[in-house]
Design a protein around this motif. Structure first.
Motif, PDB file in Angstrom:
ATOM      1  N   UNK A 171     -12.588  -7.761   5.041  1.00  0.00           N
ATOM      2  CA  UNK A 171     -13.785  -8.338   5.627  1.00  0.00           C
ATOM      3  C   UNK A 171     -14.578  -9.048   4.528  1.00  0.00           C
ATOM      4  N   UNK A 172     -15.662  -9.682   4.898  1.00  0.00           N
ATOM      5  CA  UNK A 172     -16.409 -10.493   3.935  1.00  0.00           C
ATOM      6  C   UNK A 172     -16.981  -9.671   2.790  1.00  0.00           C
ATOM      7  N   UNK A 173     -17.267  -8.385   3.030  1.00  0.00           N
ATOM      8  CA  UNK A 173     -17.855  -7.543   1.992  1.00  0.00           C
ATOM      9  C   UNK A 173     -16.845  -6.616   1.330  1.00  0.00           C
ATOM     10  N   UNK A 174     -15.549  -6.855   1.573  1.00  0.00           N
ATOM     11  CA  UNK A 174     -14.510  -6.023   0.970  1.00  0.00           C
ATOM     12  C   UNK A 174     -13.521  -5.536   2.009  1.00  0.00           C
ATOM     13  N   UNK A 175     -12.751  -4.537   1.621  1.00  0.00           N
ATOM     14  CA  UNK A 175     -11.753  -3.963   2.522  1.00  0.00           C
ATOM     15  C   UNK A 175     -12.334  -2.731   3.203  1.00  0.00           C
ATOM     16  N   UNK A 204      -1.343  -8.186  -5.169  1.00  0.00           N
ATOM     17  CA  UNK A 204      -0.623  -8.983  -4.175  1.00  0.00           C
ATOM     18  C   UNK A 204      -1.512  -9.454  -3.038  1.00  0.00           C
ATOM     19  N   UNK A 205      -2.657  -8.786  -2.819  1.00  0.00           N
ATOM     20  CA  UNK A 205      -3.544  -9.180  -1.719  1.00  0.00           C
ATOM     21  C   UNK A 205      -4.902  -9.649  -2.246  1.00  0.00           C
ATOM     22  N   UNK A 210      -9.617 -13.369   5.577  1.00  0.00           N
ATOM     23  CA  UNK A 210     -10.360 -12.410   6.393  1.00  0.00           C
ATOM     24  C   UNK A 210      -9.493 -11.860   7.531  1.00  0.00           C
ATOM     25  N   UNK A 211      -9.685 -10.587   7.830  1.00  0.00           N
ATOM     26  CA  UNK A 211      -8.971  -9.858   8.896  1.00  0.00           C
ATOM     27  C   UNK A 211      -7.513  -9.566   8.547  1.00  0.00           C
ATOM     28  N   UNK A 212      -7.113  -9.827   7.307  1.00  0.00           N
ATOM     29  CA  UNK A 212      -5.779  -9.436   6.852  1.00  0.00           C
ATOM     30  C   UNK A 212      -5.690  -7.913   6.800  1.00  0.00           C
ATOM     31  N   UNK A 213      -4.550  -7.366   7.212  1.00  0.00           N
ATOM     32  CA  UNK A 213      -4.350  -5.926   7.151  1.00  0.00           C
ATOM     33  C   UNK A 213      -3.325  -5.573   6.075  1.00  0.00           C
ATOM     34  N   UNK A 214      -3.630  -4.552   5.298  1.00  0.00           N
ATOM     35  CA  UNK A 214      -2.727  -4.031   4.280  1.00  0.00           C
ATOM     36  C   UNK A 214      -2.411  -2.582   4.607  1.00  0.00           C
ATOM     37  N   UNK A 215      -1.132  -2.223   4.533  1.00  0.00           N
ATOM     38  CA  UNK A 215      -0.705  -0.844   4.733  1.00  0.00           C
ATOM     39  C   UNK A 215      -0.283  -0.239   3.391  1.00  0.00           C
ATOM     40  N   UNK A 216      -0.709   0.977   3.144  1.00  0.00           N
ATOM     41  CA  UNK A 216      -0.375   1.679   1.906  1.00  0.00           C
ATOM     42  C   UNK A 216       0.127   3.067   2.272  1.00  0.00           C
ATOM     43  N   UNK A 217       1.262   3.450   1.706  1.00  0.00           N
ATOM     44  CA  UNK A 217       1.817   4.780   1.982  1.00  0.00           C
ATOM     45  C   UNK A 217       1.758   5.620   0.715  1.00  0.00           C
ATOM     46  N   UNK A 218       0.660   6.323   0.545  1.00  0.00           N
ATOM     47  CA  UNK A 218       0.501   7.174  -0.626  1.00  0.00           C
ATOM     48  C   UNK A 218       1.489   8.341  -0.592  1.00  0.00           C
ATOM     49  N   UNK A 219       1.848   8.793   0.611  1.00  0.00           N
ATOM     50  CA  UNK A 219       2.794   9.906   0.721  1.00  0.00           C
ATOM     51  C   UNK A 219       4.158   9.526   0.171  1.00  0.00           C
ATOM     52  N   UNK A 244      12.066  -2.246   6.381  1.00  0.00           N
ATOM     53  CA  UNK A 244      10.949  -2.520   5.505  1.00  0.00           C
ATOM     54  C   UNK A 244      11.099  -3.871   4.849  1.00  0.00           C
ATOM     55  N   UNK A 245      10.346  -4.088   3.772  1.00  0.00           N
ATOM     56  CA  UNK A 245      10.320  -5.389   3.112  1.00  0.00           C
ATOM     57  C   UNK A 245      10.411  -5.217   1.600  1.00  0.00           C
ATOM     58  N   UNK A 246      10.892  -6.276   0.954  1.00  0.00           N
ATOM     59  CA  UNK A 246      11.223  -6.199  -0.467  1.00  0.00           C
ATOM     60  C   UNK A 246       9.995  -6.213  -1.366  1.00  0.00           C
ATOM     61  N   UNK A 247       8.960  -6.938  -0.980  1.00  0.00           N
ATOM     62  CA  UNK A 247       7.733  -7.016  -1.770  1.00  0.00           C
ATOM     63  C   UNK A 247       6.541  -6.733  -0.868  1.00  0.00           C
ATOM     64  N   UNK A 248       5.437  -6.318  -1.476  1.00  0.00           N
ATOM     65  CA  UNK A 248       4.252  -5.960  -0.705  1.00  0.00           C
ATOM     66  C   UNK A 248       3.822  -7.106   0.202  1.00  0.00           C
ATOM     67  N   UNK A 249       3.680  -6.803   1.492  1.00  0.00           N
ATOM     68  CA  UNK A 249       3.272  -7.795   2.485  1.00  0.00           C
ATOM     69  C   UNK A 249       2.067  -7.282   3.252  1.00  0.00           C
ATOM     70  N   UNK A 250       1.437  -8.174   4.002  1.00  0.00           N
ATOM     71  CA  UNK A 250       0.325  -7.784   4.849  1.00  0.00           C
ATOM     72  C   UNK A 250       0.771  -7.805   6.311  1.00  0.00           C
ATOM     73  N   UNK A 251       0.000  -7.155   7.151  1.00  0.00           N
ATOM     74  CA  UNK A 251       0.320  -7.123   8.572  1.00  0.00           C
ATOM     75  C   UNK A 251       0.393  -5.693   9.089  1.00  0.00           C
ATOM     76  N   UNK A 252       0.308  -5.561  10.403  1.00  0.00           N
ATOM     77  CA  UNK A 252       0.320  -4.271  11.079  1.00  0.00           C
ATOM     78  C   UNK A 252       1.742  -3.963  11.542  1.00  0.00           C
ATOM     79  N   UNK A 253       2.387  -2.948  10.937  1.00  0.00           N
ATOM     80  CA  UNK A 253       3.751  -2.582  11.341  1.00  0.00           C
ATOM     81  C   UNK A 253       3.811  -1.216  12.008  1.00  0.00           C
ATOM     82  N   UNK A 254       2.674  -0.563  12.180  1.00  0.00           N
ATOM     83  CA  UNK A 254       2.650   0.746  12.830  1.00  0.00           C
ATOM     84  C   UNK A 254       3.155   0.607  14.260  1.00  0.00           C
TER      85      UNK A 254
END
Length: 361
Positions: A171-175, A204-205, A210-219, A244-254
């Motif tokens: 968003x405009x003020x951050x993630x 990478x992001x 704006x409105x870009x989604x990033x997924x992170x899997x800490x587990x 999955x994908x080879x390099x970090x990408x954005x988008x909703x894959x859930x």
């Protein structure tokens, strides 16, 4: 029995949100999949025609047989250690490991040195694994800290995609972290009001719209960090196969799957399989940080073709001519570009000096 134990998982999740506020996507996924008594992987057998999805080992024995060959090749490169651990993460019904060991144990000395370890959370599936693999004296791990002496070889087929992810929206003020809350009594997605500075997110992001989604899997990072340290210290390799994908990408894959069809991820918690695409680029960074080397990411089709699935299919057809149509269909499903062959990727991290086959032409 406490009052919450009489509630359905759906009611428990809604009660938690009403009591403590919206929860992260990771918390929601964790509750849905691994709740101690009502989670998806605790309550049912999700595999096969009567379940919600079919994995590669359930499609054809060729999948596991070729991985068995792959493991023997690595074991030989390590000078045939007299003691080694073979660990599978999320072994399902034990079908993959049974196919692997049927082939691998033909190599003289492999069975003698084998310490079979399994990591599983479903009591029902553990029972099936025991029945199918009992001859190999399997033991189930509760953590990734204690291993027998000798190299460690890890197999993870469709394991990392089921680990909980966190989602963030620019968003405009951050993630802002995406959360699950209640709107007029129904579960709905929303965003945390607290912004996360862009400097805290991956490079990478950095210039995300704006409105870009990033997924992170800490587990996933935690699992591979723990295993990577062990493999780096004792020698061995980690083989992971997933979409999955080879390099970090954005988008909703859930996504949610129920009875072989896509389903709303917020409906029927505990009865719906939830998963997300795996960021293999991030896993590669984690593996290398523990001292392991990594191979170029391969598609499942490339990997199986390089290991000789065409030749194996021909041999099976020759031995079972009446089954030729089924063998061909299974082959095409595993390697076809419009089926699993391109969607699924094969990742390998290993001790420096090893040369795992299947990753280069």
């Amino acid at each position: 029995m406490t009052s919450t134990e009489t509630l359905t998982l759906e009611q428990q999740i809604d009660l938690q949100i009403r009591t403590s506020g919206p929860i992260s996507v990771a918390t929601y996924m964790g509750l849905c999949l691994t709740h101690p008594s009502k989670g998806y992987y605790r309550a049912a057998d999700p595999l096969g025609a009567k379940g919600d999805f079919v994995t590669a080992p359930e499609i054809s024995q060729m999948f596991g047989e070729l991985i068995g060959f792959w493991l023997v090749n690595l074991w030989q490169q390590m000078d045939q250690p007299k003691s080694f651990t073979l660990l599978e993460l999320g072994p399902g019904r034990g079908t993959l490991m049974a196919d692997i060991l049927r082939v691998a144990c033909r190599a003289p000395g492999f069975r003698d040195g084998l310490n079979l370890r399994l990591f599983e959370t479903s009591p029902g599936l553990m029972a099936e694994q025991k029945a199918r693999l009992e001859v190999y004296d399997p033991k189930w791990l509760q953590d990734f800290e204690t291993f027998d002496a000798g190299p460690v070889l890890v197999i993870a087929n469709e394991f990392f995609d089921a680990l909980p992810i966190r989602q963030f929206v620019r968003k405009s003020d951050g993630w802002h972290e995406r959360q699950v809350g209640l709107v007029e009594g129904k579960r709905a997605f929303g965003l945390s009001p607290t912004p996360i500075p862009a400097t805290a997110m991956p490079d990478a992001v950095a210039n995300a719209e704006p409105d870009t989604m990033l997924e992170v899997c800490f587990a996933a990072a935690e699992v591979l960090t723990r295993l990577g340290k062990v493999v780096s210290r004792q020698g061995g390799a980690v083989l992971a196969i997933d979409y999955g994908y080879a390099t970090t990408q954005t988008g909703d894959t859930l996504q949610g799957v129920r009875r072989h069809a896509y389903a709303d991820v917020l409906e029927a918690p505990g009865d719906t399989d939830l998963s997300a695409h795996v960021d293999f680029g991030a896993l590669g960074n984690v593996a290398r940080s523990t001292g392991l080397a990594t191979q170029p990411l391969a598609t499942q089709g490339q990997f199986l073709a390089r290991l000789g699935i065409g030749e194996r299919a021909a041999a099976l057809t020759g031995a079972n001519p009446a089954s030729a149509p089924d063998i061909r269909a299974a082959h095409d499903r595993l390697v076809g570009q419009d089926q699993m062959g391109t969607l699924f990727k094969v990742f390998c991290a290993h001790s420096p000096g090893l040369a795992p086959v299947g990753f280069t032409a």
